[in-house]
Structures are given as C-alpha cells and as structure tokens.
Design a protein around this motif. Structure first.
Motif, PDB file in Angstrom:
ATOM      1  N   ALA A 129     -22.590 -56.596 -29.288  1.00 45.06           N
ATOM      2  CA  ALA A 129     -21.746 -55.699 -28.497  1.00 45.06           C
ATOM      3  C   ALA A 129     -22.233 -55.749 -27.056  1.00 45.06           C
ATOM      4  N   SER A 130     -21.362 -55.367 -26.120  1.00 47.57           N
ATOM      5  CA  SER A 130     -21.719 -55.294 -24.702  1.00 47.57           C
ATOM      6  C   SER A 130     -20.998 -54.128 -24.063  1.00 47.57           C
ATOM      7  N   GLN A 131     -21.645 -53.511 -23.091  1.00 45.16           N
ATOM      8  CA  GLN A 131     -21.009 -52.489 -22.261  1.00 45.16           C
ATOM      9  C   GLN A 131     -21.144 -52.912 -20.805  1.00 45.16           C
ATOM     10  N   LYS A 132     -20.044 -52.830 -20.070  1.00 48.30           N
ATOM     11  CA  LYS A 132     -20.035 -53.148 -18.648  1.00 48.30           C
ATOM     12  C   LYS A 132     -19.764 -51.863 -17.868  1.00 48.30           C
ATOM     13  N   ILE A 133     -20.666 -51.526 -16.950  1.00 46.25           N
ATOM     14  CA  ILE A 133     -20.578 -50.263 -16.223  1.00 46.25           C
ATOM     15  C   ILE A 133     -20.606 -50.546 -14.724  1.00 46.25           C
ATOM     16  N   SER A 134     -19.563 -50.137 -14.018  1.00 45.51           N
ATOM     17  CA  SER A 134     -19.519 -50.291 -12.564  1.00 45.51           C
ATOM     18  C   SER A 134     -20.336 -49.185 -11.911  1.00 45.51           C
ATOM     19  N   PHE A 135     -21.121 -49.548 -10.885  1.00 40.63           N
ATOM     20  CA  PHE A 135     -21.970 -48.548 -10.233  1.00 40.63           C
ATOM     21  C   PHE A 135     -21.876 -48.567  -8.706  1.00 40.63           C
ATOM     22  N   TYR A 136     -21.125 -49.515  -8.126  1.00 42.01           N
ATOM     23  CA  TYR A 136     -21.038 -49.594  -6.665  1.00 42.01           C
ATOM     24  C   TYR A 136     -19.779 -50.354  -6.289  1.00 42.01           C
ATOM     25  N   SER A 137     -19.118 -49.923  -5.237  1.00 42.22           N
ATOM     26  CA  SER A 137     -17.890 -50.601  -4.792  1.00 42.22           C
ATOM     27  C   SER A 137     -17.830 -50.716  -3.275  1.00 42.22           C
ATOM     28  N   GLY A 138     -18.998 -50.754  -2.616  1.00 42.66           N
ATOM     29  CA  GLY A 138     -19.033 -50.765  -1.153  1.00 42.66           C
ATOM     30  C   GLY A 138     -18.967 -52.123  -0.513  1.00 42.66           C
ATOM     31  N   ASN A 139     -18.892 -53.194  -1.305  1.00 47.37           N
ATOM     32  CA  ASN A 139     -18.751 -54.544  -0.772  1.00 47.37           C
ATOM     33  C   ASN A 139     -19.890 -54.916   0.174  1.00 47.37           C
ATOM     34  N   ALA A 140     -21.127 -54.569  -0.215  1.00 42.22           N
ATOM     35  CA  ALA A 140     -22.288 -54.936   0.594  1.00 42.22           C
ATOM     36  C   ALA A 140     -22.604 -56.414   0.411  1.00 42.22           C
ATOM     37  N   GLU A 141     -23.112 -57.028   1.501  1.00 43.45           N
ATOM     38  CA  GLU A 141     -23.472 -58.439   1.444  1.00 43.45           C
ATOM     39  C   GLU A 141     -24.701 -58.694   2.313  1.00 43.45           C
ATOM     40  N   ILE A 142     -25.421 -59.758   1.965  1.00 41.25           N
ATOM     41  CA  ILE A 142     -26.545 -60.212   2.781  1.00 41.25           C
ATOM     42  C   ILE A 142     -26.116 -61.458   3.537  1.00 41.25           C
ATOM     43  N   GLU A 143     -26.468 -61.528   4.814  1.00 45.10           N
ATOM     44  CA  GLU A 143     -26.059 -62.675   5.623  1.00 45.10           C
ATOM     45  C   GLU A 143     -27.181 -63.055   6.593  1.00 45.10           C
ATOM     46  N   TYR A 144     -26.949 -64.129   7.315  1.00 39.67           N
ATOM     47  CA  TYR A 144     -27.868 -64.617   8.350  1.00 39.67           C
ATOM     48  C   TYR A 144     -29.248 -64.984   7.810  1.00 39.67           C
ATOM     49  N   CYS A 145     -29.320 -65.323   6.526  1.00 40.65           N
ATOM     50  CA  CYS A 145     -30.590 -65.795   5.989  1.00 40.65           C
ATOM     51  C   CYS A 145     -30.864 -67.218   6.492  1.00 40.65           C
ATOM     52  N   ALA A 146     -32.136 -67.552   6.590  1.00 42.22           N
ATOM     53  CA  ALA A 146     -32.532 -68.890   7.003  1.00 42.22           C
ATOM     54  C   ALA A 146     -32.982 -69.697   5.793  1.00 42.22           C
ATOM     55  N   THR A 147     -32.992 -71.006   5.957  1.00 48.65           N
ATOM     56  CA  THR A 147     -33.503 -71.868   4.904  1.00 48.65           C
ATOM     57  C   THR A 147     -34.942 -71.479   4.570  1.00 48.65           C
ATOM     58  N   GLY A 148     -35.214 -71.315   3.293  1.00 49.56           N
ATOM     59  CA  GLY A 148     -36.544 -70.899   2.867  1.00 49.56           C
ATOM     60  C   GLY A 148     -36.654 -69.427   2.565  1.00 49.56           C
ATOM     61  N   ASP A 149     -35.699 -68.616   3.020  1.00 54.61           N
ATOM     62  CA  ASP A 149     -35.682 -67.211   2.619  1.00 54.61           C
ATOM     63  C   ASP A 149     -35.321 -67.117   1.141  1.00 54.61           C
ATOM     64  N   GLU A 201     -22.267 -55.157  -8.396  1.00 52.37           N
ATOM     65  CA  GLU A 201     -21.459 -53.944  -8.534  1.00 52.37           C
ATOM     66  C   GLU A 201     -21.372 -53.466  -9.977  1.00 52.37           C
ATOM     67  N   GLN A 202     -21.930 -54.234 -10.906  1.00 52.76           N
ATOM     68  CA  GLN A 202     -21.736 -53.923 -12.320  1.00 52.76           C
ATOM     69  C   GLN A 202     -22.995 -54.275 -13.107  1.00 52.76           C
ATOM     70  N   VAL A 203     -23.359 -53.403 -14.049  1.00 47.98           N
ATOM     71  CA  VAL A 203     -24.457 -53.692 -14.968  1.00 47.98           C
ATOM     72  C   VAL A 203     -23.865 -53.971 -16.354  1.00 47.98           C
ATOM     73  N   THR A 204     -24.417 -54.961 -17.045  1.00 42.15           N
ATOM     74  CA  THR A 204     -23.999 -55.310 -18.395  1.00 42.15           C
ATOM     75  C   THR A 204     -25.149 -55.028 -19.353  1.00 42.15           C
ATOM     76  N   ILE A 205     -24.887 -54.189 -20.344  1.00 44.74           N
ATOM     77  CA  ILE A 205     -25.869 -53.921 -21.388  1.00 44.74           C
ATOM     78  C   ILE A 205     -25.424 -54.671 -22.635  1.00 44.74           C
ATOM     79  N   ASP A 206     -26.180 -55.701 -23.016  1.00 43.68           N
ATOM     80  CA  ASP A 206     -25.891 -56.467 -24.227  1.00 43.68           C
ATOM     81  C   ASP A 206     -26.758 -55.942 -25.364  1.00 43.68           C
ATOM     82  N   TYR A 207     -26.159 -55.819 -26.539  1.00 42.74           N
ATOM     83  CA  TYR A 207     -26.880 -55.403 -27.738  1.00 42.74           C
ATOM     84  C   TYR A 207     -27.076 -56.649 -28.592  1.00 42.74           C
ATOM     85  N   ILE A 208     -28.300 -57.154 -28.594  1.00 44.57           N
ATOM     86  CA  ILE A 208     -28.617 -58.469 -29.146  1.00 44.57           C
ATOM     87  C   ILE A 208     -29.152 -58.327 -30.566  1.00 44.57           C
ATOM     88  N   ARG A 209     -28.654 -59.169 -31.444  1.00 37.47           N
ATOM     89  CA  ARG A 209     -29.189 -59.196 -32.808  1.00 37.47           C
ATOM     90  C   ARG A 209     -30.551 -59.889 -32.795  1.00 37.47           C
TER      91      ARG A 209
END
Length: 333
Positions: free
Chosen positions: A57-77, A140-148
């Motif tokens: 079984a799996s549950q998918k739960i949304s926890f954020y919808s602000g469209n945040a992003e990381i940018e301007y990273c350099a090679t090696g970051d 924006e979403q966490v997935t909880i998997d119930y693993i056998r």
C-alpha cells in the motif's frame, strides 16, 4: 619594504579567491518556510497482494504548494535530502524501517509531481551534483510505502515520527517533519502465521526384517499434520503448501541418521509419500497443496496426510539402527 611586499602578495591572493567558483553557492527562488509539518495519514491503510520487498500500500500526502526552486548553483555544488525515523530500526531492505506490525515496514519518499527536474519519488538519503543553468525544485509531496518484509503479515496500528532535511550548497536546510503519524493497517489478504498443531511428530517405524525390505514387503506407517493459519478471513480458502527438508538421495527417499556408520543399517531408506502414493517433494518448486478442512473463529485449518515405509535403496541390506529426521516447510501468502 619587506612588509609592503608581503602585504601586496596577500591582497593579490585574496582577490583571486574571491572570484573563484569554489565560493559560489545555490540560491532560492521563492524560498519555502524553514520548517514544514506533514499533515495526518489516512486513518486506515488496506493492504494489497505484493511479494516480499514490494509495496502492499502507499499514501501520498501533499505538504507544500509554493513552487520553491533552487537556482544559480555552480558546477560542483550539491543538493539532496537526509532522513531520520525516530525509534524504528532498519528492516534489512533499502530505505525500509520495521514497524510494530509483523511483516510490514515503511519507506518514506519525496516527490514533486509533474516536475521533470525532480524525476519521480526519491528516498532519502540522496545527494546529487548541480550544474550551471539548471533549476532544482523543492518537493511538494511525501509518499509513505508499506513494504512487505516477511512471509507472515499482521495488522494493527502503526505510529512513527520522522524528520527530513532538504539542503543545497550554501543554503540553510529546510526541515520537513512528520509527528505522531498514525494509521490502522487493515489486512484481509495475508495470513499472520501458519503453524502445525504438533511441533514435533514422531512416527514409530517398528522393527522390520531385512528380508522384508529386500522383498519390498514392508508396512507403511501413517502420519498426519493439522495446520492452523491465523489472521485472514478469505471468501475462499487461500492456498497453503508444504515441502520437506532432510538428507535424501531423491525426492521422498530419506537417508538414515549417521548413514555409513557401523551401527547404522545400510542398503535401505525411508520412503515418504502423500496419501496418493506420490513421493514427497524436497524442493520449494514442487511444494504440495494442503487440504483445507474448515474455519475456526480465529483460524483456517488445513490437513496433510503422509506415509513412511522402509524400502531398498541399492546394495546389500544390512541390519542396524534405522532412524531418520525430516523437517517440513509451510508455504503461504
């Protein structure tokens, strides 16, 4: 003069370092809150059929919808996530933690659906290198998997806490926290346990003349197993199978204990068959179905009937001790 030369040299080095990419860092576009709390789990989680190691079984739960992003990273970051699940130990499978319900583990993953740059559910810990001109989304979403995690699968309440951190070079980590996440695991498809009514079964073989063994004139001794399977109320009896383990020359032909010793009989073996005269299997792929008998308030009852008798195995039949031990393995779920 010496002092001035040293000072000039230091200024030159500092200027070069200040323009070097090693001091570059990622930056936020629309930075999310420093701490995000996961909403509650669904009150009930119903399990579905799955092999060991896969999600029931799996549950998918949304926890954020602000469209945040990381940018301007350099090679090696670097960017990535880590995870701490309080009070739960590893289940021996990748990213899976044991719970108090038998055969059920949890796996926690994060996703940003419809984002090609995120690329599907990711299970911490993970870390990736950044590249110039790329944008890295915040999940924006966490997935909880119930693993056998085992053959037997139980049911009941599961409760756990976790803390995850999303981080990138030069940025303060964002905490994603799940506190007292609780769900009731409903299991209507798996047995929680199957076991025989009698743990150790002794089959008296009696004393048999070696001449009768040579002539194939030996009496078969009957034995029976009643198996009780708990934790499942199927609309139709679920299959339960059996196979055997022991020292054999072939399926259903059991060697004597300490074979080859001077006090042990030779030239004979114990033949094991089911009620239809078929030799019993000693490999999982040939496991036999048990016969379902009836339902009890807390169990399904299955039955197995077999026979054991002495038979010649090749060579001269010599008298001696002729005991043997065999183990049975139940296959269910």
């Amino acid at each position: 003069m010496l002092f001035k030369k040293m000072l000039s040299t230091l200024i030159l080095v500092t200027t070069l370092a200040g323009t070097h990419s090693a001091f570059a860092a990622c930056s936020w576009w629309n930075r999310p809150p420093a701490k995000i709390t996961i909403p509650s789990l669904a009150g009930t989680t119903s399990l579905s059929p799955a092999p060991i190691g896969q999600a029931m079984a799996s549950q998918k739960i949304s926890f954020y919808s602000g469209n945040a992003e990381i940018e301007y990273c350099a090679t090696g970051d670097k960017w990535g996530m880590n995870l701490n699940v309080s009070g739960l130990e590893s289940a021996g499978l990748p990213n899976v933690y044991k719970t108090n319900v038998e055969g059920v583990g949890i796996r926690i993953g994060f996703d940003k659906p419809l984002s090609g740059n995120w690329g599907g559910v990711k299970y911490p810990p993970f870390e990736y290198q950044t590249y110039p001109n790329w944008i890295y989304p915040f999940p924006e979403q966490v997935t909880i998997d119930y693993i056998r995690t085992g053959t037997a699968v139980g049911k009941g309440p599961i409760s756990f806490n976790f803390s995850a951190q999303f981080q990138a070079t030069g940025l303060t980590p964002i905490n994603i926290v799940g506190t007292n996440l609780t769900t009731e695991v409903a299991n209507n498809i798996y047995f929680s346990a199957c076991e025989a009514q009698v743990k150790s079964l002794i089959v008296p073989m009696g004393k048999v003349a070696s001449a009768n063994i040579r002539n194939g004139n030996t009496q078969a001794q009957n034995f029976n197993l009643n198996v009780y399977c708990k934790g499942l109320r199927p609309t139709q009896p679920a299959p339960v199978k059996i196979y055997f383990e022991g020292a054999t020359t072939s399926d259903g032909l059991l060697k004597f204990n300490d074979a080859g010793q001077s006090h042990v009989a030779s030239g004979a073996a114990i033949e094991l068959t089911n009620g239809k005269g078929t030799r019993l299997p000693f490999t999982p792929s040939k496991a036999l179905n048990l016969d379902w008998q009836h339902s009890q308030p807390d169990a399904e009852v299955y039955h197995f009937s077999g026979q054991a008798r002495y038979v010649p195995s090749g060579g001269e039949v010599k008298a001696g001790k002729a005991d043997a031990v065999v183990s049975y393995v139940l296959v269910y779920n």
